[in-house]
Write a protein that holds these residues in place. Structure first.
Motif, PDB file in Angstrom:
ATOM      1  N   ALA A 109       0.833  -1.202   0.000  1.00 25.55           N
ATOM      2  CA  ALA A 109       0.000   0.000   0.000  1.00 25.55           C
ATOM      3  C   ALA A 109       0.869   1.254   0.000  1.00 25.55           C
ATOM      4  O   ALA A 109       0.472   2.314  -0.473  1.00 25.55           O
ATOM      5  N   LYS A 110       2.081   1.129   0.528  1.00 31.03           N
ATOM      6  CA  LYS A 110       2.972   2.287   0.575  1.00 31.03           C
ATOM      7  C   LYS A 110       3.259   2.782  -0.847  1.00 31.03           C
ATOM      8  O   LYS A 110       3.271   3.985  -1.106  1.00 31.03           O
TER       9      LYS A 110
ATOM     10  N   TYR B 157      -6.388  -0.566   7.427  1.00 31.34           N
ATOM     11  CA  TYR B 157      -6.796  -1.282   8.653  1.00 31.34           C
ATOM     12  C   TYR B 157      -8.301  -1.535   8.687  1.00 31.34           C
ATOM     13  O   TYR B 157      -8.847  -1.857   9.744  1.00 31.34           O
TER      14      TYR B 157
ATOM     15  N   SER C 204      -1.027  -6.316   3.803  1.00 31.39           N
ATOM     16  CA  SER C 204      -0.087  -6.501   4.913  1.00 31.39           C
ATOM     17  C   SER C 204      -0.758  -6.775   6.240  1.00 31.39           C
ATOM     18  O   SER C 204      -0.321  -7.643   7.001  1.00 31.39           O
TER      19      SER C 204
ATOM     20  N   LEU D  99       0.262   4.572  -2.165  1.00 30.37           N
ATOM     21  CA  LEU D  99       0.199   5.937  -1.634  1.00 30.37           C
ATOM     22  C   LEU D  99       1.222   6.832  -2.317  1.00 30.37           C
ATOM     23  O   LEU D  99       0.944   7.980  -2.656  1.00 30.37           O
TER      24      LEU D  99
ATOM     25  N   TRP E 184       0.193   8.976  10.301  1.00 36.52           N
ATOM     26  CA  TRP E 184       1.254   7.987  10.025  1.00 36.52           C
ATOM     27  C   TRP E 184       2.467   8.672   9.391  1.00 36.52           C
ATOM     28  O   TRP E 184       2.322   9.571   8.562  1.00 36.52           O
TER      29      TRP E 184
HETATM   30  N1  PMP Z   1      -0.822   2.992   5.439  1.00 37.91           N
HETATM   31  C1  PMP Z   1      -0.731   2.887   6.777  1.00 37.91           C
HETATM   32  C2  PMP Z   1      -1.592   3.737   7.623  1.00 37.91           C
HETATM   33  C3  PMP Z   1       0.162   1.978   7.342  1.00 37.91           C
HETATM   34  O1  PMP Z   1       0.228   1.867   8.675  1.00 37.91           O
HETATM   35  C4  PMP Z   1       0.980   1.196   6.516  1.00 37.91           C
HETATM   36  C5  PMP Z   1       1.946   0.256   7.205  1.00 37.91           C
HETATM   37  N2  PMP Z   1       3.077  -0.055   6.660  1.00 37.91           N
HETATM   38  C6  PMP Z   1       0.846   1.354   5.130  1.00 37.91           C
HETATM   39  C7  PMP Z   1      -0.057   2.266   4.633  1.00 37.91           C
HETATM   40  C8  PMP Z   1       1.683   0.604   4.142  1.00 37.91           C
HETATM   41  O2  PMP Z   1       1.519  -0.774   4.221  1.00 37.91           O
HETATM   42  P1  PMP Z   1       2.172  -1.779   3.186  1.00 37.91           P
HETATM   43  O3  PMP Z   1       3.068  -1.008   2.285  1.00 37.91           O
HETATM   44  O4  PMP Z   1       2.877  -2.793   4.008  1.00 37.91           O
HETATM   45  O5  PMP Z   1       1.017  -2.374   2.421  1.00 37.91           O
END
Ligand code: PMP
Ligand code: GLU
Length: 386
Positions: A105-106, A211, A240, A109, A130
């Protein structure tokens, strides 16, 4: 390496940001552990459960079947379809063509912020926020306006402050519910308030709902399920947290096809695509893990209760998180020193609140066993840190 005088010149863009505080503290805890110290690591937000077996099996089967090449840049059609189905179940009118599958997801974003935010554009963050939102906006050259939700951490009481902060010059609002780092799940009235402001000021909204599956006795409403927000919201989600798949690196974004066309350019020139066999495991995660997710959420809820009860018994006033797996401990005003003492003296790793724009707090992730959580509190009490 040779001992030459050469130093790589770094861009002003990268010089503007710091490394991720959450990951940095996790690394510090790992370094202490490598020296033989028993650290209770409540820093990085990472579920402590294994990835559900059927998802692991689907990943292995995909490898065995030879799914090791590139895929179409935005993702394989079956996963985009499964993702659109999941979004539709959340009330979002989604088509597979409106989805980009990303390595985490990072990355979703990052691509979203890079696509939306240019030099001098104004982005509003709800504090505590965050750590990576600020860095991503800075990397894009944007300006940040912060609206504080402390001490309740709920958005509804902060709507007036948000309304005062948003102007016609505001471009983007980031909303993360359930929230990292507070665990707050925003009410429908709060989300409707966001909708009214977004429509009035023609804002784009980034809704980070990673979440969304992890809530305790309340339901999380997806922002893009509301009329008025549907067309102006980029929804971010990932695998994740709900499916305990942090190391697989899989996430996605959803918005209309025009946005996907724009963000897809960045996607194709940077990551090309998410990992082929991981995408195939993602289909299994979305379609066949209801029981496993429910079990993990039940365990998180018991741990949430343990954290809240332990603190209440000790007279520490903590706002009760309704989702995610984080709690904000009110600590000394100097939360940086408090967190340093917690790791150095008590060997408990936490993240200082200032990393989230919340000085005076420390974030704990309670994605740890009840035994380790009890141990953490015993140590913090023994060192007079709580
Ligand atoms: N958004 C939030 C609010 C998060 O806490 C996280 C945690 N790493 C992420 C995005 C990204 O997650 P990931 O890249 O592991 O999917
Ligand atoms: N999101 C998790 C956290 O906040 C993982 C680390 C990170 O990506 O920042 O701890």
């Amino acid at each position: 390496m040779s001992d030459s005088e050469f130093a790589f010149p770094t861009s002003e863009r990268v010089d503007r940001v710091e490394p991720s505080a959450t990951l940095a503290i996790g690394n510090a805890a790992a370094a202490l552990e490598a020296d033989g110290v028993d650290v209770v690591d409540l820093s990085v937000g990472e579920p402590d459960f294994p990835t559900p077996d059927n998802v692991v099996e689907a990943g292995k089967a995909a490898l065995d079947a030879g799914h090791t090449g590139y895929t179409s840049s935005n993702g394989i059609p079956e996963l985009k379809e499964a993702t659109a189905e999941k979004l539709r179940a959340d009330g979002i009118d989604a088509d597979p063509g409106e989805v980009i599958v990303t390595p985490g997801a990072k990355q979703a974003l990052y691509e979203t912020v890079q696509t939306l935010v240019g030099s001098g554009d104004e982005v509003v963050l709800l504090d505590p926020a965050w750590v990576s939102y600020e860095a991503m906006v800075k990397l894009a050259g944007g300006d940040i306006t912060r609206v504080d939700t402390a001490p309740s951490f709920q958005l509804e009481p902060a709507l007036d402050d948000l309304a005062a902060a948003v102007t016609d010059d505001t471009d983007v609002l980031v909303v993360n519910t359930p929230s990292n780092p507070t665990g707050a799940v925003y009410t429908d009235a709060a989300i409707e308030g966001v909708r009214d402001l977004a429509v009035d000021h023609d804002l784009t909204v980034i809704a980070d709902e990673i979440y969304g599956e992890i809530t305790y006795g309340v339901e999380q409403t997806s922002l893009a399920s509301l009329d008025g927000l549907a067309e102006r919201t980029v929804t971010i989600n990932g695998f994740s947290k709900a499916y305990s798949m942090t190391g697989w690196r899989l996430g996605y974004l959803h918005a209309d096809e025009a946005f996907v066309g724009a963000a897809g350019k960045l996607h194709s020139h940077s990551v090309s695509c998410a990992t082929n066999f991981v995408q195939r495991a993602g289909i299994e995660a979305l379609r066949n893990t209801d029981d496993a997710v429910a079990e993990m959420v039940d365990a998180f809820e018991s741990r949430r209760d343990l954290v809240v009860d332990t603190l209440a018994d000790a007279g520490v006033d903590v706002s009760v998180p309704d989702g995610a797996f984080y709690a904000m401990l009110p600590v000394d005003d100097d939360d940086q020193t408090w967190s340093e003492r917690a790791i150095e003296e008590a060997h408990v790793a936490t993240v200082p609140g200032n990393a989230f724009g919340a000085p005076g707090y420390a974030r704990i992730s309670y994605a740890a066993s009840e035994e380790r959580l009890r141990e953490a509190f015993d140590r913090l009490f023994a060192h007079d840190l709580l």
